[in-house]
Design a protein around this motif. Structure first.
Motif, PDB file in Angstrom:
ATOM      1  N   PRO A  80      45.046 -52.867   8.642  1.00 20.19           N
ATOM      2  CA  PRO A  80      43.716 -52.237   8.743  1.00 20.19           C
ATOM      3  C   PRO A  80      43.638 -51.040   7.799  1.00 20.19           C
ATOM      4  N   LEU A  81      42.543 -50.953   7.101  1.00 19.32           N
ATOM      5  CA  LEU A  81      42.362 -49.853   6.161  1.00 19.32           C
ATOM      6  C   LEU A  81      42.107 -48.573   6.949  1.00 19.32           C
ATOM      7  N   PRO A  82      42.951 -47.545   6.798  1.00 21.40           N
ATOM      8  CA  PRO A  82      42.753 -46.302   7.573  1.00 21.40           C
ATOM      9  C   PRO A  82      41.503 -45.555   7.123  1.00 21.40           C
ATOM     10  N   PRO A  83      41.002 -44.675   7.963  1.00 14.89           N
ATOM     11  CA  PRO A  83      39.785 -43.916   7.597  1.00 14.89           C
ATOM     12  C   PRO A  83      39.985 -43.023   6.380  1.00 14.89           C
ATOM     13  N   ARG A  84      41.168 -42.465   6.237  1.00 16.05           N
ATOM     14  CA  ARG A  84      41.454 -41.611   5.088  1.00 16.05           C
ATOM     15  C   ARG A  84      42.683 -42.137   4.370  1.00 16.05           C
ATOM     16  N   ILE A  85      42.601 -42.211   3.053  1.00 11.37           N
ATOM     17  CA  ILE A  85      43.687 -42.751   2.239  1.00 11.37           C
ATOM     18  C   ILE A  85      43.999 -41.770   1.126  1.00 11.37           C
ATOM     19  N   ASP A  86      45.285 -41.538   0.920  1.00 16.04           N
ATOM     20  CA  ASP A  86      45.719 -40.703  -0.186  1.00 16.04           C
ATOM     21  C   ASP A  86      45.724 -41.556  -1.456  1.00 16.04           C
ATOM     22  N   PRO A  87      44.893 -41.252  -2.460  1.00 11.46           N
ATOM     23  CA  PRO A  87      44.858 -42.092  -3.665  1.00 11.46           C
ATOM     24  C   PRO A  87      46.191 -42.174  -4.394  1.00 11.46           C
ATOM     25  N   SER A  88      47.037 -41.145  -4.276  1.00 10.01           N
ATOM     26  CA  SER A  88      48.326 -41.182  -4.960  1.00 10.01           C
ATOM     27  C   SER A  88      49.274 -42.207  -4.360  1.00 10.01           C
ATOM     28  N   ALA A  89      48.989 -42.677  -3.140  1.00 14.42           N
ATOM     29  CA  ALA A  89      49.851 -43.673  -2.488  1.00 14.42           C
ATOM     30  C   ALA A  89      49.445 -45.102  -2.807  1.00 14.42           C
ATOM     31  N   VAL A  90      48.320 -45.284  -3.484  1.00 13.93           N
ATOM     32  CA  VAL A  90      47.835 -46.636  -3.774  1.00 13.93           C
ATOM     33  C   VAL A  90      48.824 -47.431  -4.625  1.00 13.93           C
ATOM     34  N   PRO A  91      49.475 -46.858  -5.663  1.00 11.96           N
ATOM     35  CA  PRO A  91      50.421 -47.668  -6.446  1.00 11.96           C
ATOM     36  C   PRO A  91      51.548 -48.266  -5.615  1.00 11.96           C
ATOM     37  N   ASP A  92      51.939 -47.613  -4.520  1.00 17.51           N
ATOM     38  CA  ASP A  92      52.996 -48.157  -3.672  1.00 17.51           C
ATOM     39  C   ASP A  92      52.502 -49.297  -2.799  1.00 17.51           C
ATOM     40  N   PHE A  93      51.185 -49.499  -2.744  1.00 19.68           N
ATOM     41  CA  PHE A  93      50.604 -50.574  -1.930  1.00 19.68           C
ATOM     42  C   PHE A  93      49.758 -51.511  -2.778  1.00 19.68           C
ATOM     43  N   ASP A  94      50.027 -51.531  -4.064  1.00 16.29           N
ATOM     44  CA  ASP A  94      49.262 -52.396  -4.951  1.00 16.29           C
ATOM     45  C   ASP A  94      49.445 -53.855  -4.542  1.00 16.29           C
ATOM     46  N   TYR A  95      48.340 -54.598  -4.457  1.00 15.10           N
ATOM     47  CA  TYR A  95      48.290 -56.001  -4.027  1.00 15.10           C
ATOM     48  C   TYR A  95      48.610 -56.156  -2.537  1.00 15.10           C
ATOM     49  N   ARG A  96      48.522 -55.090  -1.773  1.00 16.08           N
ATOM     50  CA  ARG A  96      48.721 -55.206  -0.321  1.00 16.08           C
ATOM     51  C   ARG A  96      47.433 -55.675   0.323  1.00 16.08           C
ATOM     52  N   ARG A  97      47.544 -56.650   1.196  1.00 13.37           N
ATOM     53  CA  ARG A  97      46.371 -57.185   1.883  1.00 13.37           C
ATOM     54  C   ARG A  97      45.922 -56.197   2.969  1.00 13.37           C
ATOM     55  N   VAL A  98      44.622 -55.879   2.947  1.00 13.55           N
ATOM     56  CA  VAL A  98      44.036 -54.962   3.926  1.00 13.55           C
ATOM     57  C   VAL A  98      42.704 -55.545   4.387  1.00 13.55           C
ATOM     58  N   TYR A  99      42.179 -55.000   5.487  1.00 12.84           N
ATOM     59  CA  TYR A  99      40.847 -55.379   5.940  1.00 12.84           C
ATOM     60  C   TYR A  99      40.148 -54.143   6.497  1.00 12.84           C
ATOM     61  N   ALA A 100      38.843 -54.183   6.453  1.00 11.46           N
ATOM     62  CA  ALA A 100      38.035 -53.059   6.930  1.00 11.46           C
ATOM     63  C   ALA A 100      36.763 -53.599   7.559  1.00 11.46           C
ATOM     64  N   LYS A 101      36.272 -52.895   8.568  1.00 14.52           N
ATOM     65  CA  LYS A 101      35.023 -53.247   9.241  1.00 14.52           C
ATOM     66  C   LYS A 101      33.978 -52.175   8.961  1.00 14.52           C
ATOM     67  N   GLY A 102      32.743 -52.588   8.838  1.00 14.38           N
ATOM     68  CA  GLY A 102      31.662 -51.629   8.593  1.00 14.38           C
ATOM     69  C   GLY A 102      30.397 -52.329   8.173  1.00 14.38           C
ATOM     70  N   HIS A 103      29.485 -51.544   7.606  1.00 12.69           N
ATOM     71  CA  HIS A 103      28.193 -52.052   7.157  1.00 12.69           C
ATOM     72  C   HIS A 103      28.074 -51.825   5.655  1.00 12.69           C
ATOM     73  N   PHE A 104      27.459 -52.789   4.971  1.00 15.06           N
ATOM     74  CA  PHE A 104      27.201 -52.616   3.543  1.00 15.06           C
ATOM     75  C   PHE A 104      26.069 -51.615   3.343  1.00 15.06           C
ATOM     76  N   ARG A 105      26.272 -50.711   2.385  1.00 13.12           N
ATOM     77  CA  ARG A 105      25.231 -49.762   2.002  1.00 13.12           C
ATOM     78  C   ARG A 105      24.522 -50.322   0.763  1.00 13.12           C
ATOM     79  N   HIS A 106      23.475 -51.081   0.985  1.00 16.13           N
ATOM     80  CA  HIS A 106      22.802 -51.724  -0.133  1.00 16.13           C
ATOM     81  C   HIS A 106      22.128 -50.720  -1.055  1.00 16.13           C
TER      82      HIS A 106
END
Length: 285
Positions: A102-128
């Motif tokens: 599950p995608l956490p509410p807050r994510i540190d952008p510097s940690a993204v390279p360590d999770f590159d290609y990691r499968r995640v999911y998120a729930k919410g509404h599209f902001r058209h």
């Protein structure tokens, strides 16, 4: 002084015989013929020494010698790159087979390279009202955009018609967005024209976190045909999209090294057209 005849006759008659002078003659010893020496080698029996005279190879040969050396170094570097890319692909493919997080509410952008290609999911509404298109892009000969793969979709009301409404669950890959190259124009956020995903710029524009998630969709012909007919965005297949061509580069560089090494040997062995040969005079002549 000469003796008188009387003394000479007295000596002959019975006196002392005259003394005889002894003389010896030493003849010079003849020099030995060099041919009779056991270690004698005739100059005519020695093999001639062929030497080059005239202009020798210059800077061109040095330049030719640098080619196989450089090709060998590049081939060896590609061997290391192949090992690095193989390990990287194995690590990324291992992340794909893991269950999505599950995608956490807050994510540190510097940690993204360590999770590159990691499968995640998120729930919410599209902001058209905040949707942005990146493109144009081509898919199977059709022009579209990242986000909404339909060339007819332009206005927010059209996007609202095509995109799902209500609460939705989006599954995708947490990714590092690609960078622009020298042929990609700059984004124009004032006109909402984007040609590459400048995540930080986009996040500041809509007030969100600078996180890039690529929605995935297992390729199914009927589902993809339905999405395409209704203009619904089609996710990417959940596969690692990195290319691994280092084995071809290794073959290319090492083949070039072998070919130029043979050329270097042939050029260094063969004299130039204006080089002549002569017989060197023996030093013992």
């Amino acid at each position: 002084m000469q003796a008188s005849p009387e003394k000479a006759r007295a000596a002959l008659a019975g006196g002392e015989p005259p003394r005889r002078a002894n003389f010896s003659i030493t003849r010079p010893r003849a020099a030995r013929d060099p041919v009779e020496e056991p270690d004698f080698i005739s100059l005519v029996d020695q093999p001639p020494q062929l030497v080059r005279s005239g202009r020798k190879h210059g800077i061109g040969l040095l330049f030719l010698a640098l080619i196989p050396v450089t090709a060998f170094a590049l081939g060896t570097w590609q061997v290391k790159r192949l090992q690095w890319k193989t390990d990287l692909l194995a690590r990324l493919e291992d992340r794909l087979i893991r269950d999505p997080l599950p995608l956490p509410p807050r994510i540190d952008p510097s940690a993204v390279p360590d999770f590159d290609y990691r499968r995640v999911y998120a729930k919410g509404h599209f902001r058209h009202d905040q949707e942005m298109l990146i493109g144009p892009r081509m898919r199977e000969g059709e022009q579209g955009y990242e986000g909404l793969d339909s060339k007819e979709v332009r206005q927010p009301e059209d996007q609202e018609r095509c995109s799902p409404l209500g609460e939705v669950t989006v599954e995708g890959l947490l990714r590092e967005p690609w960078k622009k190259n020298m042929f990609t124009p700059d984004n124009r956020p004032d006109k909402k024209e984007f040609y590459f995903p400048d995540v930080k710029q986009m996040a500041e524009l809509v007030g969100s976190q600078p996180i890039w998630v690529e929605a995935t969709l297992i390729p199914e012909y009927l589902k993809m045909a339905d999405y395409e007919s209704r203009g619904v965005p089609i996710g990417r297949p959940p596969v690692v999209g990195l290319r691994n061509n280092h084995a071809q580069y290794i073959f290319t560089w090492y083949s070039l090294c072998i070919a130029t090494s043979i050329m270097l040997y042939m050029v260094a062995k063969k004299p130039s057209s204006d080089i002549t040969r002569r017989v060197r005079m023996s030093k013992n002549w």
